[in-house]
Design a protein around this motif. Structure first.
Motif, short mmCIF file in Angstrom:
data_model
loop_
_atom_site.label_atom_id
_atom_site.label_comp_id
_atom_site.label_asym_id
_atom_site.label_seq_id
_atom_site.Cartn_x
_atom_site.Cartn_y
_atom_site.Cartn_z
N GLU A 94 0.94 -1.34 -0.15
CA GLU A 94 0.09 0.06 -0.06
C GLU A 94 0.91 1.20 -0.10
OE1 GLU A 94 -2.40 -0.37 3.48
OE2 GLU A 94 -3.69 -1.85 2.58
N ARG A 95 2.02 1.20 0.82
CA ARG A 95 2.84 2.35 0.96
C ARG A 95 3.46 2.69 -0.46
NH1 ARG A 95 6.76 4.25 4.96
NH2 ARG A 95 8.64 4.64 4.06
N ILE A 96 4.00 1.79 -1.28
CA ILE A 96 4.49 2.14 -2.39
C ILE A 96 3.53 2.65 -3.49
CG2 ILE A 96 4.64 0.15 -3.25
CD1 ILE A 96 7.44 2.65 -4.11
N PHE A 97 2.47 1.92 -3.43
CA PHE A 97 1.40 2.19 -4.28
C PHE A 97 1.02 3.52 -4.18
CE2 PHE A 97 -3.17 1.25 -6.07
CZ PHE A 97 -2.67 1.26 -7.31
N ASN A 98 0.63 4.12 -2.76
CA ASN A 98 0.04 5.42 -2.58
C ASN A 98 1.06 6.55 -2.90
OD1 ASN A 98 -2.30 4.51 -1.81
ND2 ASN A 98 -1.71 4.23 0.35
N ILE A 99 2.25 6.07 -2.78
CA ILE A 99 3.26 7.01 -3.18
C ILE A 99 3.42 7.13 -4.67
CG2 ILE A 99 5.79 7.37 -3.40
CD1 ILE A 99 6.32 6.01 -0.88
N TRP A 100 3.29 5.88 -5.38
CA TRP A 100 2.95 6.18 -6.98
C TRP A 100 1.83 6.94 -7.26
CZ3 TRP A 100 4.20 0.45 -7.68
CH2 TRP A 100 5.60 -0.13 -7.90
N LEU A 101 0.82 6.77 -6.54
CA LEU A 101 -0.58 7.42 -7.03
C LEU A 101 -0.35 8.94 -6.72
CD1 LEU A 101 -3.20 5.36 -5.79
CD2 LEU A 101 -2.65 5.40 -7.98
N GLU A 102 0.27 9.28 -5.74
CA GLU A 102 0.63 10.86 -5.26
C GLU A 102 1.49 11.38 -6.56
OE1 GLU A 102 2.27 11.01 -1.50
OE2 GLU A 102 0.51 10.10 -0.52
N ASP A 135 -6.55 -7.49 -5.62
CA ASP A 135 -7.66 -6.76 -5.64
C ASP A 135 -7.21 -5.40 -5.79
OD1 ASP A 135 -6.01 -7.09 -3.16
OD2 ASP A 135 -7.57 -6.05 -1.85
N TYR A 136 -6.05 -5.03 -5.59
CA TYR A 136 -5.70 -3.44 -5.97
C TYR A 136 -5.51 -3.38 -7.33
CZ TYR A 136 -3.97 -2.11 -1.16
OH TYR A 136 -3.76 -1.97 -0.06
N LEU A 137 -4.92 -4.47 -8.12
CA LEU A 137 -4.89 -4.44 -9.44
C LEU A 137 -6.21 -4.24 -10.15
CD1 LEU A 137 -2.24 -7.18 -10.30
CD2 LEU A 137 -1.94 -4.72 -9.55
N GLU A 138 -7.23 -5.00 -9.61
CA GLU A 138 -8.51 -5.01 -10.00
C GLU A 138 -9.57 -3.82 -9.81
OE1 GLU A 138 -10.11 -8.61 -8.76
OE2 GLU A 138 -9.11 -9.96 -10.36
N THR A 139 -9.22 -3.17 -8.80
CA THR A 139 -9.92 -1.84 -8.51
C THR A 139 -9.09 -0.54 -8.76
OG1 THR A 139 -9.04 -2.16 -6.16
CG2 THR A 139 -11.29 -3.12 -6.83
N THR A 140 -8.14 -0.16 -7.57
CA THR A 140 -7.59 1.14 -7.67
C THR A 140 -6.63 1.36 -8.83
OG1 THR A 140 -7.67 0.91 -5.15
CG2 THR A 140 -6.05 2.74 -6.15
N LEU A 141 -6.03 0.36 -9.08
CA LEU A 141 -4.93 0.52 -10.21
C LEU A 141 -5.68 0.80 -11.56
CD1 LEU A 141 -2.20 0.78 -11.47
CD2 LEU A 141 -1.99 -1.70 -11.68
N ARG A 142 -6.78 -0.31 -11.80
CA ARG A 142 -7.67 -0.04 -13.04
C ARG A 142 -8.33 1.41 -13.25
NH1 ARG A 142 -11.45 -4.91 -13.73
NH2 ARG A 142 -9.54 -6.09 -14.36
N ASP A 143 -8.75 1.60 -12.08
CA ASP A 143 -9.71 3.01 -12.12
C ASP A 143 -8.66 4.29 -12.59
OD1 ASP A 143 -11.90 1.79 -11.35
OD2 ASP A 143 -11.50 2.22 -9.22
N TRP A 144 -7.45 4.10 -11.75
CA TRP A 144 -6.31 5.04 -12.05
C TRP A 144 -5.94 4.94 -13.56
CZ3 TRP A 144 -1.61 5.41 -14.01
CH2 TRP A 144 -1.01 6.48 -13.82
N THR A 145 -5.48 3.75 -13.90
CA THR A 145 -5.23 3.59 -15.37
C THR A 145 -6.11 4.31 -16.28
OG1 THR A 145 -3.84 1.81 -14.59
CG2 THR A 145 -4.37 2.14 -17.25
N GLU A 146 -7.36 3.90 -16.16
CA GLU A 146 -8.47 4.48 -17.14
C GLU A 146 -8.40 5.95 -17.17
OE1 GLU A 146 -9.88 2.69 -19.32
OE2 GLU A 146 -8.43 1.03 -18.48
N GLY A 147 -8.58 6.55 -15.47
CA GLY A 147 -8.47 8.06 -15.66
C GLY A 147 -7.32 8.43 -16.21
N ARG A 148 -6.25 8.01 -16.22
CA ARG A 148 -5.04 8.71 -16.81
C ARG A 148 -5.24 8.55 -18.43
NH1 ARG A 148 -5.54 8.77 -12.32
NH2 ARG A 148 -6.39 10.77 -13.01
N ALA A 149 -5.69 7.62 -19.05
CA ALA A 149 -5.91 7.22 -20.18
C ALA A 149 -6.79 8.29 -20.93
CB ALA A 149 -6.67 6.17 -20.49
N VAL A 150 -8.13 8.56 -20.25
CA VAL A 150 -8.98 9.59 -20.58
C VAL A 150 -8.10 10.76 -20.93
CG1 VAL A 150 -10.88 11.17 -19.94
CG2 VAL A 150 -10.90 8.60 -19.75
N ILE A 151 -7.17 11.21 -19.92
CA ILE A 151 -6.51 12.65 -19.82
C ILE A 151 -5.50 12.71 -21.22
CG2 ILE A 151 -4.81 14.04 -18.87
CD1 ILE A 151 -5.85 13.26 -16.13
#
Length: 220
Positions: A79-87, A136-152
């Motif tokens: 969670e720690r490294i993932f949240n750092i990447w998201l920020e 679960d991270y890959l299927e939820t948070t990572l997927r949502d983040w990826t789709e959001g950046r793809a839109v941009i």
């Protein structure tokens, strides 16, 4: 007089609670750094709570006070490294175009690889083994983040600010390139005469990666 004494006791109590909270945060930080190192070197299966406690310089009982199980500690490291990447990716949302957004994202991801190499290695190992703990991270948070950046990215393409490329493959390439400096740090150090990259070499690396990527997507 009594009011003065009561005020002093209140301030002392607040200071004491603040000191305890600060000490707790420092201990937790030591545990997480030790866990990142042990999980990166030994993997989830090879790591033990005793080994993590030894690396952190704590009794095993203290470690269990903060994290009851190895799996809970492992998930916290992930969670720690993932949240750092998201920020680091927040720059996408506010950027006016790919030069600013993708350029800043590369800078941030390279700095994370420099400062949190073990966390990146833990993530890489987990995913290479089929993500048994963090699927679960890959299927939820990572997927949502990826789709959001793809839109941009697609918006920048539509506005004529960059070449037409598949946003997903662009993101995969950015992840692979920037995280290479963490996940394959030993290889890079070997090719660098057995020494870690210096501050100047890190700056050169960031500049080079940004130049290659931005030119490749048609951004001058």
């Amino acid at each position: 007089m009594k009011d003065d004494e009561s005020g002093r006791r209140s301030k002392n109590g607040q200071a004491s609670r603040g000191s305890r909270a600060e000490a707790r945060r420092a201990t937790e930080e030591s545990i997480l750094k030790a866990a990142e190192r042990v999980f990166a070197e030994a993997g989830f299966g090879g790591a033990t709570m005793q080994l993590i406690a030894d690396v952190a310089g704590l009794p095993k009982a203290n470690l269990h006070y903060y994290f009851e199980t190895k799996e809970s500690l492992y998930r916290r490291v992930v969670e720690r490294i993932f949240n750092i990447w998201l920020e680091a990716a927040d720059v996408f949302d506010a950027a006016s175009g790919p030069a600013e957004g993708i350029g800043a994202y590369i800078d941030a991801k390279m700095e994370i690889s420099r400062n949190h190499p073990n966390g990146s290695k833990v993530w890489a190992s987990e995913v290479m083994h089929g993500a048994p703990v963090i699927q679960d991270y890959l299927e939820t948070t990572l997927r949502d983040w990826t789709e959001g950046r793809a839109v941009i990215i697609e918006r920048w393409i539509a506005e004529g600010k960059m070449a037409k490329v598949d946003p997903h493959h662009l993101l995969y390439m950015l992840w692979a390139t920037t995280q290479h400096y963490a996940d394959f740090s030993h290889q890079i150090e070997t090719l660098n005469g057995g020494a870690p990259l210096s501050d100047a070499q890190w700056e050169d690396a960031k500049t080079c990666v940004k130049s290659i990527v931005l030119r490749g997507i048609g951004v001058s």
